[in-house]
Design a protein around this motif. Sequence first.
Motif, PDB file in Angstrom:
ATOM      1  N   TRP A 162      42.281-115.181  85.077  1.00  0.00           N
ATOM      2  CA  TRP A 162      42.607-116.652  84.869  1.00  0.00           C
ATOM      3  C   TRP A 162      43.072-117.470  86.255  1.00  0.00           C
ATOM      4  O   TRP A 162      43.894-116.930  86.766  1.00  0.00           O
ATOM      5  CB  TRP A 162      43.853-116.865  83.746  1.00  0.00           C
ATOM      6  CG  TRP A 162      43.359-116.447  82.301  1.00  0.00           C
ATOM      7  CD1 TRP A 162      43.123-115.443  82.093  1.00  0.00           C
ATOM      8  CD2 TRP A 162      42.870-117.294  81.316  1.00  0.00           C
ATOM      9  NE1 TRP A 162      42.610-115.402  80.703  1.00  0.00           N
ATOM     10  CE2 TRP A 162      42.595-116.800  80.156  1.00  0.00           C
ATOM     11  CE3 TRP A 162      42.841-118.951  81.239  1.00  0.00           C
ATOM     12  CZ2 TRP A 162      42.032-117.307  78.939  1.00  0.00           C
ATOM     13  CZ3 TRP A 162      42.527-119.457  80.109  1.00  0.00           C
ATOM     14  CH2 TRP A 162      42.054-118.910  78.865  1.00  0.00           C
ATOM     15  N   ASN A 163      42.733-118.750  86.131  1.00  0.00           N
ATOM     16  CA  ASN A 163      42.991-119.822  87.366  1.00  0.00           C
ATOM     17  C   ASN A 163      44.257-120.337  86.827  1.00  0.00           C
ATOM     18  O   ASN A 163      44.189-121.340  86.074  1.00  0.00           O
ATOM     19  CB  ASN A 163      42.034-120.564  87.663  1.00  0.00           C
ATOM     20  CG  ASN A 163      42.310-121.598  88.896  1.00  0.00           C
ATOM     21  OD1 ASN A 163      43.427-121.621  89.396  1.00  0.00           O
ATOM     22  ND2 ASN A 163      41.477-122.435  89.286  1.00  0.00           N
ATOM     23  N   LEU A 164      45.551-120.098  87.495  1.00  0.00           N
ATOM     24  CA  LEU A 164      46.701-120.855  87.144  1.00  0.00           C
ATOM     25  C   LEU A 164      47.166-121.895  87.969  1.00  0.00           C
ATOM     26  O   LEU A 164      48.453-122.258  88.073  1.00  0.00           O
ATOM     27  CB  LEU A 164      47.919-119.518  87.118  1.00  0.00           C
ATOM     28  CG  LEU A 164      47.547-118.439  86.249  1.00  0.00           C
ATOM     29  CD1 LEU A 164      48.625-117.428  86.224  1.00  0.00           C
ATOM     30  CD2 LEU A 164      47.183-118.719  84.710  1.00  0.00           C
ATOM     31  N   ASP A 165      46.061-122.582  88.731  1.00  0.00           N
ATOM     32  CA  ASP A 165      46.474-123.541  89.641  1.00  0.00           C
ATOM     33  C   ASP A 165      47.089-124.659  88.785  1.00  0.00           C
ATOM     34  O   ASP A 165      46.930-125.196  87.808  1.00  0.00           O
ATOM     35  CB  ASP A 165      45.081-124.166  90.021  1.00  0.00           C
ATOM     36  CG  ASP A 165      45.327-125.100  90.963  1.00  0.00           C
ATOM     37  OD1 ASP A 165      46.318-125.730  91.569  1.00  0.00           O
ATOM     38  OD2 ASP A 165      44.270-125.234  91.914  1.00  0.00           O
ATOM     39  N   SER A 166      48.405-124.902  89.681  1.00  0.00           N
ATOM     40  CA  SER A 166      49.376-126.098  88.976  1.00  0.00           C
ATOM     41  C   SER A 166      48.846-127.400  88.984  1.00  0.00           C
ATOM     42  O   SER A 166      49.354-128.253  88.588  1.00  0.00           O
ATOM     43  CB  SER A 166      50.579-125.924  89.832  1.00  0.00           C
ATOM     44  OG  SER A 166      50.508-126.231  91.016  1.00  0.00           O
ATOM     45  N   LYS A 167      47.685-127.604  89.846  1.00  0.00           N
ATOM     46  CA  LYS A 167      47.029-128.967  89.493  1.00  0.00           C
ATOM     47  C   LYS A 167      46.160-129.213  88.434  1.00  0.00           C
ATOM     48  O   LYS A 167      45.879-130.126  87.896  1.00  0.00           O
ATOM     49  CB  LYS A 167      46.227-129.053  90.816  1.00  0.00           C
ATOM     50  CG  LYS A 167      47.044-129.382  91.925  1.00  0.00           C
ATOM     51  CD  LYS A 167      46.075-129.861  93.344  1.00  0.00           C
ATOM     52  CE  LYS A 167      46.945-130.229  94.646  1.00  0.00           C
ATOM     53  NZ  LYS A 167      46.118-130.515  95.544  1.00  0.00           N
ATOM     54  N   LEU A 168      45.987-128.140  87.391  1.00  0.00           N
ATOM     55  CA  LEU A 168      45.195-127.952  86.231  1.00  0.00           C
ATOM     56  C   LEU A 168      45.999-128.433  85.055  1.00  0.00           C
ATOM     57  O   LEU A 168      47.200-128.044  85.272  1.00  0.00           O
ATOM     58  CB  LEU A 168      44.482-126.837  86.103  1.00  0.00           C
ATOM     59  CG  LEU A 168      43.544-125.889  86.829  1.00  0.00           C
ATOM     60  CD1 LEU A 168      43.162-124.645  86.634  1.00  0.00           C
ATOM     61  CD2 LEU A 168      42.308-126.856  87.079  1.00  0.00           C
ATOM     62  N   VAL A 169      45.576-129.161  84.180  1.00  0.00           N
ATOM     63  CA  VAL A 169      46.409-129.412  83.122  1.00  0.00           C
ATOM     64  C   VAL A 169      46.505-128.233  82.314  1.00  0.00           C
ATOM     65  O   VAL A 169      47.563-128.066  81.738  1.00  0.00           O
ATOM     66  CB  VAL A 169      45.433-130.366  82.081  1.00  0.00           C
ATOM     67  CG1 VAL A 169      46.049-130.762  80.680  1.00  0.00           C
ATOM     68  CG2 VAL A 169      44.927-131.655  82.789  1.00  0.00           C
ATOM     69  N   HIS A 170      45.737-127.206  82.243  1.00  0.00           N
ATOM     70  CA  HIS A 170      45.786-125.930  81.665  1.00  0.00           C
ATOM     71  C   HIS A 170      45.078-124.875  82.257  1.00  0.00           C
ATOM     72  O   HIS A 170      44.112-125.159  82.938  1.00  0.00           O
ATOM     73  CB  HIS A 170      45.387-125.947  80.031  1.00  0.00           C
ATOM     74  CG  HIS A 170      45.722-124.686  79.429  1.00  0.00           C
ATOM     75  ND1 HIS A 170      44.668-123.626  79.294  1.00  0.00           N
ATOM     76  CD2 HIS A 170      46.569-124.305  78.568  1.00  0.00           C
ATOM     77  CE1 HIS A 170      45.150-122.830  78.506  1.00  0.00           C
ATOM     78  NE2 HIS A 170      46.217-123.188  78.110  1.00  0.00           N
TER      79      HIS A 170
END
Length: 211
Positions: A162-170
């Motif tokens: 999973w991509n947990l990039d903090s710029k993503l909404v989820h």
Amino acid sequence: MKLRDSPIYHEKQSFWLCAKLQQELYTHADLERIAKYLHELHPEQTGWLKFNSHKNFLGFGDYDVNVITSALQEHGYDLLWHDNRSDIEEADLSNSVGLIVHIQPEWFFRRGHWFAVKHFNQVLTTPVVPVTYVGQPRAARSTSPERGSHEYDAKTFEPGFWNLDSKLVHPEHIGDRKDLNEFLRQLSKRNRVHVLLIVPLNTPSTASLSS
């Protein structure tokens, strides 16, 4: 399904605090403390301006890899750099608990960005959040409690990365190891990318992981 009911911990980025590793282990104060300690440990590296080179001088975050490494070591982990001269599929992820990806800025005044990738061994059901874009109304892009309580469709995903990039909404589901390899290859085509493996302390490095 509401965002707050997601089984994956995900913290939206505020200011330049993109190095918080998507685990509820570190606070802004923790990372500031580590950056201050590293600054005082080697004051000769600060240059004539005497700024703390391990973080943004205004206190907005933007921590460097030394701060991230020290924060992980406090919890029994370390970082191994993947050698960019070899393909990502050659990296041994058997001892890795996750990846940290750094997108390096192309020019001086542009900031770099850190984000985490993690493998989950279980089947997960998460909310499906539509991709937001700049042209949408502010309400659609809001990170307010109202957005967190909004009902989204739910989807079940098989175990994978999973991509947990903090710029993503989820967080976004990447897929299996082959999908991860392709995800990182495509990212590298558009950016200067460094991949770091999060491993238990004292894990030996290998030629394919260390630079």
